[in-house]
Design a protein around this motif. Structure first.
Motif, PDB file in Angstrom:
ATOM      1  N   VAL A 113       0.822  -1.209   0.000  1.00 14.36           N
ATOM      2  CA  VAL A 113       0.000   0.000   0.000  1.00 14.36           C
ATOM      3  C   VAL A 113       0.858   1.262   0.000  1.00 14.36           C
ATOM      4  O   VAL A 113       0.619   2.183  -0.788  1.00 14.36           O
ATOM      5  CB  VAL A 113      -0.985  -0.002   1.192  1.00 14.36           C
ATOM      6  CG1 VAL A 113      -1.743   1.315   1.281  1.00 14.36           C
ATOM      7  CG2 VAL A 113      -1.945  -1.174   1.070  1.00 14.36           C
TER       8      VAL A 113
ATOM      9  N   GLN B 208      -7.747   1.631  -0.295  1.00  9.97           N
ATOM     10  CA  GLN B 208      -8.469   1.907   0.951  1.00  9.97           C
ATOM     11  C   GLN B 208      -9.042   0.613   1.536  1.00  9.97           C
ATOM     12  O   GLN B 208      -8.983   0.395   2.741  1.00  9.97           O
ATOM     13  CB  GLN B 208      -9.609   2.901   0.706  1.00  9.97           C
ATOM     14  CG  GLN B 208      -9.148   4.320   0.465  1.00  9.97           C
ATOM     15  CD  GLN B 208     -10.325   5.224   0.140  1.00  9.97           C
ATOM     16  OE1 GLN B 208     -11.120   4.926  -0.747  1.00  9.97           O
ATOM     17  NE2 GLN B 208     -10.432   6.330   0.860  1.00  9.97           N
TER      18      GLN B 208
ATOM     19  N   SER C 200      -6.528  -1.584   3.343  1.00 12.15           N
ATOM     20  CA  SER C 200      -5.834  -0.952   4.463  1.00 12.15           C
ATOM     21  C   SER C 200      -6.757  -0.885   5.677  1.00 12.15           C
ATOM     22  O   SER C 200      -7.737  -0.142   5.660  1.00 12.15           O
ATOM     23  CB  SER C 200      -5.420   0.472   4.089  1.00 12.15           C
ATOM     24  OG  SER C 200      -4.598   0.486   2.967  1.00 12.15           O
TER      25      SER C 200
ATOM     26  N   PRO D 256      -6.232   3.212   6.697  1.00 10.21           N
ATOM     27  CA  PRO D 256      -5.574   3.849   5.558  1.00 10.21           C
ATOM     28  C   PRO D 256      -4.675   4.999   6.004  1.00 10.21           C
ATOM     29  O   PRO D 256      -5.072   5.820   6.829  1.00 10.21           O
ATOM     30  CB  PRO D 256      -6.733   4.357   4.700  1.00 10.21           C
ATOM     31  CG  PRO D 256      -7.888   3.505   5.100  1.00 10.21           C
ATOM     32  CD  PRO D 256      -7.677   3.202   6.559  1.00 10.21           C
TER      33      PRO D 256
ATOM     34  N   LEU E 123      -2.950   8.280   1.668  1.00 12.72           N
ATOM     35  CA  LEU E 123      -4.000   7.630   0.878  1.00 12.72           C
ATOM     36  C   LEU E 123      -5.312   8.384   1.019  1.00 12.72           C
ATOM     37  O   LEU E 123      -6.034   8.594   0.040  1.00 12.72           O
ATOM     38  CB  LEU E 123      -4.161   6.171   1.302  1.00 12.72           C
ATOM     39  CG  LEU E 123      -5.255   5.359   0.603  1.00 12.72           C
ATOM     40  CD1 LEU E 123      -5.116   5.410  -0.907  1.00 12.72           C
ATOM     41  CD2 LEU E 123      -5.242   3.925   1.112  1.00 12.72           C
ATOM     42  N   GLN E 124      -5.633   8.816   2.223  1.00 14.87           N
ATOM     43  CA  GLN E 124      -6.858   9.590   2.441  1.00 14.87           C
ATOM     44  C   GLN E 124      -6.798  10.908   1.658  1.00 14.87           C
ATOM     45  O   GLN E 124      -7.812  11.357   1.124  1.00 14.87           O
ATOM     46  CB  GLN E 124      -7.083   9.834   3.930  1.00 14.87           C
ATOM     47  CG  GLN E 124      -7.290   8.557   4.727  1.00 14.87           C
ATOM     48  CD  GLN E 124      -8.528   7.778   4.290  1.00 14.87           C
ATOM     49  OE1 GLN E 124      -8.786   7.533   3.123  1.00 14.87           O
ATOM     50  NE2 GLN E 124      -9.313   7.371   5.262  1.00 14.87           N
TER      51      GLN E 124
ATOM     52  N   GLU F 109     -13.736   8.989   2.353  1.00 20.14           N
ATOM     53  CA  GLU F 109     -12.602   8.496   3.126  1.00 20.14           C
ATOM     54  C   GLU F 109     -13.059   7.273   3.907  1.00 20.14           C
ATOM     55  O   GLU F 109     -14.189   7.186   4.341  1.00 20.14           O
ATOM     56  CB  GLU F 109     -12.080   9.579   4.074  1.00 20.14           C
ATOM     57  CG  GLU F 109     -11.485  10.750   3.311  1.00 20.14           C
ATOM     58  CD  GLU F 109     -10.903  11.793   4.240  1.00 20.14           C
ATOM     59  OE1 GLU F 109     -10.203  11.422   5.195  1.00 20.14           O
ATOM     60  OE2 GLU F 109     -11.146  12.979   3.977  1.00 20.14           O
ATOM     61  N   GLU F 110     -12.149   6.337   4.050  1.00 19.42           N
ATOM     62  CA  GLU F 110     -12.448   5.095   4.788  1.00 19.42           C
ATOM     63  C   GLU F 110     -12.005   5.245   6.211  1.00 19.42           C
ATOM     64  O   GLU F 110     -11.079   5.867   6.555  1.00 19.42           O
ATOM     65  CB  GLU F 110     -11.716   3.913   4.135  1.00 19.42           C
ATOM     66  CG  GLU F 110     -12.096   3.709   2.697  1.00 19.42           C
ATOM     67  CD  GLU F 110     -13.349   2.899   2.501  1.00 19.42           C
ATOM     68  OE1 GLU F 110     -13.567   1.943   3.252  1.00 19.42           O
ATOM     69  OE2 GLU F 110     -14.122   3.229   1.598  1.00 19.42           O
TER      70      GLU F 110
END
Length: 159
Positions: free
Chosen positions: A105, A137, A140, A143, A147-148, A158-159
């Motif tokens: 990732v 995402q 992860s 995350p 990444l976000q 967003e996760e």
């Protein structure tokens, strides 16, 4: 010869997308032979055919075939500094996909950040980039912020 080489690369890509690995790699070997005969990359008939272009296609085909290890090894030998920002970005997307296939990732995110910097318009408009960020995402548990930030850049939740 450059036209023949460029068409051979297209055949390799098509075979790869049809999951015909042996056929695809055979076309790549043939294209490599033609590129070696031509020498350093030229732009005969706007083909940009040469050893670097063959290497870029090797990475792309390996990713399409799910062979992330081969893609990552092939990518190490490519000097992209002389490529246009768009070609650097396309290579970066393939490289990020290979890292994602390996569940790397952080490496995938770092590569996508370079794509965003090199060619923001390509980053924002390629559906495969949005899918890749979504996939990263999902893989992860927590995350990373980078990444976000890419997700926000693309307007993704967003996760």
């Amino acid at each position: 010869m450059a036209l023949r080489g460029a068409l051979t690369l297209q055949r390799a890509v098509a075979a790869g997308r049809l999951n015909r690995a042996e056929e695809s790699y055979a076309y790549l070997r043939h294209a490599r032979e033609l590129a070696d005969r031509i020498g350093e990359g030229r732009n005969d008939h706007n083909t940009e055919f040469g050893p670097t272009n063959v290497s870029l296609h090797e990475v792309s085909v390996a990713v399409d075939l799910g062979d992330a290890g081969l893609a990552l090894r092939a990518a190490q030998a490519i000097d992209i500094s002389g490529l246009s920002p768009e070609r650097q970005a396309r290579f970066g997307i393939d490289l990020a996909k290979a890292h994602a296939q390996r569940r790397q990732v952080d490496d995938a995110v770092s590569t996508l950040e370079k794509v965003l910097h090199a060619a923001p318009e390509l980053f924002h408009t390629k559906p495969t980039v949005k899918q890749l960020v979504t996939d990263l995402q999902a893989m992860s548990p927590q995350p990373p912020e980078q990444l976000q930030a890419l997700a926000r850049e693309l307007g993704l939740p967003e996760e």
